[in-house]
Design a protein around this motif. Structure first.
Motif, PDB file in Angstrom:
ATOM      1  N   LYS A 106       0.839  -1.198   0.000  1.00 25.98           N
ATOM      2  CA  LYS A 106       0.000   0.000   0.000  1.00 25.98           C
ATOM      3  C   LYS A 106       0.877   1.253   0.000  1.00 25.98           C
ATOM      4  N   ILE A 107       1.914   1.248   0.818  1.00 27.46           N
ATOM      5  CA  ILE A 107       2.842   2.383   0.856  1.00 27.46           C
ATOM      6  C   ILE A 107       3.486   2.580  -0.514  1.00 27.46           C
ATOM      7  N   HIS A 108       3.866   1.486  -1.164  1.00 33.31           N
ATOM      8  CA  HIS A 108       4.476   1.572  -2.495  1.00 33.31           C
ATOM      9  C   HIS A 108       3.496   2.192  -3.491  1.00 33.31           C
ATOM     10  N   ARG A 109       2.222   1.725  -3.458  1.00 30.86           N
ATOM     11  CA  ARG A 109       1.222   2.276  -4.380  1.00 30.86           C
ATOM     12  C   ARG A 109       1.019   3.768  -4.134  1.00 30.86           C
ATOM     13  N   ILE A 110       0.886   4.155  -2.884  1.00 30.79           N
ATOM     14  CA  ILE A 110       0.667   5.568  -2.549  1.00 30.79           C
ATOM     15  C   ILE A 110       1.874   6.400  -2.970  1.00 30.79           C
ATOM     16  N   THR A 111       3.059   5.905  -2.694  1.00 30.57           N
ATOM     17  CA  THR A 111       4.281   6.627  -3.071  1.00 30.57           C
ATOM     18  C   THR A 111       4.351   6.802  -4.574  1.00 30.57           C
ATOM     19  N   LEU A 116       3.785  10.207  -9.474  1.00 32.58           N
ATOM     20  CA  LEU A 116       3.149  10.510 -10.754  1.00 32.58           C
ATOM     21  C   LEU A 116       2.432  11.850 -10.714  1.00 32.58           C
ATOM     22  N   LEU A 117       1.681  12.092  -9.645  1.00 37.77           N
ATOM     23  CA  LEU A 117       0.968  13.365  -9.529  1.00 37.77           C
ATOM     24  C   LEU A 117       1.941  14.538  -9.428  1.00 37.77           C
TER      25      LEU A 117
END
Length: 169
Positions: A106-111, A116-117
């Motif tokens: 989850k941390i990887h996805r959020i990071t 990207l943003l």
């Protein structure tokens, strides 16, 4: 071959003493207090190293000084109990590792999303710096994007503003 009771006592005495965080000197002091006589810490060392036999009264006093039943220092059942506790802790560890892995993902996805943003924001800011405010109104979309926007806006352009604001009206 089963260990002799004296050998088992010596091993268990050391394990329990260490588990409880009691030094050999502290155990000797506690035993001397309970025994009413001097107990040297080297006697505890020699008992644990199995270079000296333990007397029955010393065994009883040692267990009392540690606050554990004498049977605990004479029984090999502790090994089975210990094994059960180890298995329980291993199962708990496995669950914790699974939870950790989910959180790590989850941390990887959020990071990654933040990266990207942030890159998109920086690209927009860079583009905004390059646009001349004097000619900004003259900016035209590329023909494919303009056609796609117009196609989506055509049904809305012919409706009254009140109907656009409340499509159920």
């Amino acid at each position: 071959m089963n260990p002799l009771p004296g050998d088992l006592f010596a091993r268990r005495l050391r394990k329990e003493r260490e588990r409880l965080g009691v030094s050999q000197a502290e155990l000797a002091r506690r035993m001397a207090e309970l025994f009413g006589t001097n107990v040297d810490s080297t006697a505890i060392t020699r008992i644990e190293l199995q270079t000296r036999s333990v007397r029955l009264d010393e065994a009883v006093i040692a267990a009392t000084a540690l606050g554990i039943p004498l049977g605990t220092l004479l029984s090999d059942d502790y090994a089975r109990e210990n094994e059960a506790e180890i298995q329980k802790q291993l199962a708990e560890l496995a669950l914790a590792e699974q939870e950790w892995e989910k959180l790590r993902q989850k941390i990887h996805r959020i990071t990654r999303t933040i990266q990207l943003l942030s890159a998109e924001r920086e690209a927009f800011r860079s583009h905004a710096r390059d646009v001349d405010p004097e000619t900004a109104g003259d900016y035209e979309l590329d023909p494919a994007t303009k056609a796609a926007v117009d196609a989506r806006l055509d049904p809305v352009r012919d409706k009254p503003a009140a109907e656009i604001a409340d499509p159920d009206a």
